[in-house]
Design an enzyme around this catalytic site. Structure first.
Site, PDB file in Angstrom:
ATOM      1  CE  LYS A 208      -4.377  -1.933   1.212  1.00 44.09           C
ATOM      2  NZ  LYS A 208      -5.462  -2.145   2.158  1.00 44.09           N
ATOM      3  NE  ARG A 243      -7.788  -8.128  -0.390  1.00 49.94           N
ATOM      4  CZ  ARG A 243      -7.220  -7.305  -1.264  1.00 49.94           C
ATOM      5  NH1 ARG A 243      -6.147  -6.596  -0.945  1.00 49.94           N
ATOM      6  NH2 ARG A 243      -7.741  -7.159  -2.468  1.00 49.94           N
TER       7      ARG A 243
HETATM    8  N1  PMM Z   1      -7.417  -3.587   0.290  1.00 55.08           N
HETATM    9  C1  PMM Z   1      -7.678  -3.477  -1.025  1.00 55.08           C
HETATM   10  C2  PMM Z   1      -8.767  -4.142  -1.592  1.00 55.08           C
HETATM   11  N2  PMM Z   1      -9.570  -4.920  -0.853  1.00 55.08           N
HETATM   12  N3  PMM Z   1     -10.121  -5.871   1.220  1.00 55.08           N
HETATM   13  C3  PMM Z   1      -9.886  -6.000   2.541  1.00 55.08           C
HETATM   14  N4  PMM Z   1     -10.693  -6.786   3.303  1.00 55.08           N
HETATM   15  N5  PMM Z   1      -8.848  -5.364   3.159  1.00 55.08           N
HETATM   16  C4  PMM Z   1      -8.003  -4.555   2.472  1.00 55.08           C
HETATM   17  O1  PMM Z   1      -7.082  -3.995   3.091  1.00 55.08           O
HETATM   18  C5  PMM Z   1      -8.222  -4.377   1.066  1.00 55.08           C
HETATM   19  C6  PMM Z   1      -9.313  -5.067   0.475  1.00 55.08           C
HETATM   20  C7  PMM Z   1      -6.805  -2.614  -1.869  1.00 55.08           C
HETATM   21  O2  PMM Z   1      -5.668  -3.301  -2.258  1.00 55.08           O
HETATM   22  P1  PMM Z   1      -5.481  -4.003  -3.716  1.00 55.08           P
HETATM   23  O3  PMM Z   1      -5.793  -2.955  -4.746  1.00 55.08           O
HETATM   24  O4  PMM Z   1      -4.069  -4.451  -3.747  1.00 55.08           O
HETATM   25  O5  PMM Z   1      -6.434  -5.151  -3.823  1.00 55.08           O
END
Ligand code: PMM
Length: 261
Positions: A208, A243
């Site tokens: 991030k 995640r």
């Molecule tokens: N971050 C992203 C997308 N979905 N879902 C959850 N539960 N927690 C998160 O921190 C989260 C998410 C954004 O990151 P990405 O674009 O790499 O998917």
């Protein structure tokens, strides 16, 4: 601690946008993440980065369903999660083989909780201040940890009242979603407080932007070390899952740290 592998089938996600927008490549990547040690593959068809293009529910569904069906048909051992804010997309995804809904809006779609209950699915409720388009403009809190925890507790209570299985109800403080660098650091410092709420906690900090701010790495793919530091902090605090984009590296880190401990 579980590892959830990120599979974004979008043209514009901040870190892996455009890499897996061909279904076949996305299916191969999902299988590779599972082989690397992911217990859950989290499939998303809408980028929630600030300023991302809007997609219709039909487009989002068309992106994720073939990938979920393909992973399911391939007999993938990992559970499949659908990262969506839209009940109609969740419904199609659950029919296509997903068993968890990961909702960054805390189930704001009025039909979301009923959809999850109808399918007997798991649910992740994440905290976000504002909407993806505006969330990073000027995030403000009196006490970020207390406010995020209170929000997650009230959304979890609503989900249980609606009939969602409490054992499969996850909470996530939403690192980077309407938070300044200082808010993100405070939440990471206070993870034990979320664990004490008594529900499974998911932590998403992988690659991030705040990691780029701290390290000077503007290219998200060069934020592995920072991402591992956050996953280690999650492990130390007792969160139930992280995640991540880099599944194998995260698995190795967990293995070594666990053996030491
Ligand atoms: N971050 C992203 C997308 N979905 N879902 C959850 N539960 N927690 C998160 O921190 C989260 C998410 C954004 O990151 P990405 O674009 O790499 O998917």
């Amino acid at each position: 601690m579980q590892i959830w592998g990120i599979l974004n089938v979008t043209p514009d996600s901040f870190s892996d946008g455009g890499r897996f927008d061909d279904p076949q490549r996305a299916i191969e990547q999902g299988l590779a993440l599972a082989a690397d040690g992911a217990q859950v593959i989290d499939v998303g068809g809408e980028s929630t980065r600030p300023g991302a293009e809007a997609v219709s529910e039909a487009q989002e569904t068309a992106r994720v369903v073939p990938v979920l069906e393909g992973l399911h048909a391939a007999g993938i051992e990992a559970d499949l999660s659908i990262d969506t804010r839209h009940a109609a997309v969740a419904d199609a995804a659950l029919r296509a083989g997903a068993s968890i809904v990961n909702d960054v809006s805390g189930a704001s779609d009025p039909a979301m909780l009923a959809t999850v209950v109808e399918h007997g699915a798991g649910l992740v409720l994440m905290h976000m201040q504002g909407t993806p388009g505006t969330m990073q403009a000027a995030p403000t809190y009196e006490d970020v940890t207390a406010e995020v925890a209170a929000y997650l507790e009230s959304r979890a209570a609503a989900a249980v009242t609606a009939g969602v299985d409490g054992a499969r109800l996850w909470i996530d403080p939403g690192i980077g979603f309407g938070k300044t660098l200082e808010h993100n650091l405070t939440l990471l410092r206070d993870l034990e407080g979320f664990v004490r709420l008594g529900r499974p906690v998911l932590l998403g900090a992988s690659r991030k932007a705040f990691l780029g701010t701290l390290t000077g790495q503007s290219d998200p793919s060069l934020r592995l070390a920072g991402s591992l530091a956050c996953a280690l902090r999650g492990l130390e605090s007792g969160v139930d899952a992280v995640r991540v984009h880099d599944v194998r590296e995260t698995r190795d880190m967990i293995e070594v740290f666990t053996q030491i401990r």
